[in-house]
Structure formats: structure tokens, C-alpha cells
Design an enzyme around this catalytic site. Sequence first.
Site: not given
Ligand code: URA
Length: 234
Positions: A104
Site C-alpha cells: 500500500d
Molecule cells: N497488507 C496490507 O494491508 N497492506 C500492505 O501493504 C501489505 C499487506
Amino acid sequence: MERLDKILANMGVGTRKEVKKLTRKGAVKVNGVTVTDSDIKIDEENDEITVFDQPLVYRKYVYLMLNKPSGYVSAVTDNRYPTVVELADDFYSNYDLFPVGRLDVDTEGLLVLTNDGALAHKVLSPKNHIPKKYFVKTKRQVTKEDVKMLQSPMDLGDFTTIPAKVEFCEDGVVICIYEGKFHQVKRMFEKTGNEVTYLKRISMGKLCLDEKLELGEMRELEEQEVQLLVLDKI
Ligand code: URA
């Protein structure tokens, strides 16, 4: 077969423009014969290329480990955020790099950039269940009951998780998951009535983030490290 200018640029001889100029000047030989047209296609694995009579060793693929900072999107192009690919040195600009999977925008940590589609496919294939470890900080303290939930199959609506592994550490927890679904870790903690406030990936397969890398820094992976990425399947 690949265009000579692309090969030379990939090998760090210069930008495409610089490479064309050099070739026109007669600095480049293929199998001992001077070529002045860099648009020609050659067999990158078998033809011998020299620049100013120095032999070049062709590298088709590159593998970079990035310590991803928050604020960068795991994509090649984006019109809202800067991308992780933009963090790579200009030297790699002809390699068509892409990130192996997604973190993310606000997630930090281990992200591999490569131009090797087959490797990326192996790492990301849901069949392979490559483990990924994340360091997590949460709004409220994680309880033993939460851990029990996280370590059981969790129905997240679109799929049910393979039981995760959770360990308490100094100022948070480390969770190991075996899929890589959208917002997976955040959704798992949300299901326990909690909220992730900080997320950092610390390993993929058996490849661990090099803690010497500052946020936004990257380095090339050693050959053995590339293999570590696809180890430790369950
Ligand atoms: N899980 C999440 O919620 N975000 C990420 O960036 C990676 C795994």
C-alpha cells in the site's frame, strides 16, 4: 534477438541517445565487426559485443531490493503518487522495471523491483503460498484472543486466510501471511476490532529486508538472494 541500442543502454553504456552516438562513431563492434547502426537486432546471449574494444557481459534481468518509503505507489506509472520505479537510479531506466507485487502507499519495507516476469509470477502465484512477514503497529494492544483469531482461518469475505503466524515483539507484532490479497494485513486486524497504524514488510520467502537500506534506498540482489525469494513454500 534484441535491438543493439537497447542492449547497450541496459548494460549501462549510456542513454539510448548516447549509445547511438557512440555507435555512429565506430566504437561498437559485434563479433569483431564495427557496426555503425544501433537499430540492428542482435542475439544478446551469443553475439560478442565490444565498446572501445572492451567486451561487455550482457545482463538480461536485474533484481533490486527496495526499502519502500511511505508515499510511493507500487506501480510503474501513476497520476497521483510518485512510483517505486521512479526511485531507481537512471542506470536502470532501460530495464523496464516493475514491482513484484504491491505494498500500500502508506506501507514501508521490502519490495523487489525486477524485469523478470517469470520470477515475479513464481513469487506471486497464489498456488505457491510464499510467506510474507510484516511488522505491525496497532491502535490498541494486540491481545492473546486477537492472536488466536489471526492464527485461525479468517473469512475476509472474498477469501479465507491460511492461518497466519503471529509473534509479539518490542513495540508491535510480527505477522506471517501466506497470501498477498489487497489490504490483507489491515483487513485481518480490522476483523479483530483493531486498526493498523504502521506496516512494514520485513521478508518475502526467505529473503529479509536489508536493514542497512535507508527508506527509499535500493540495492541489487545477489544471485542466491533471488532464489531465497521463492523458497519456504508451505
Ligand atoms: N497488507 C496490507 O494491508 N497492506 C500492505 O501493504 C501489505 C499487506
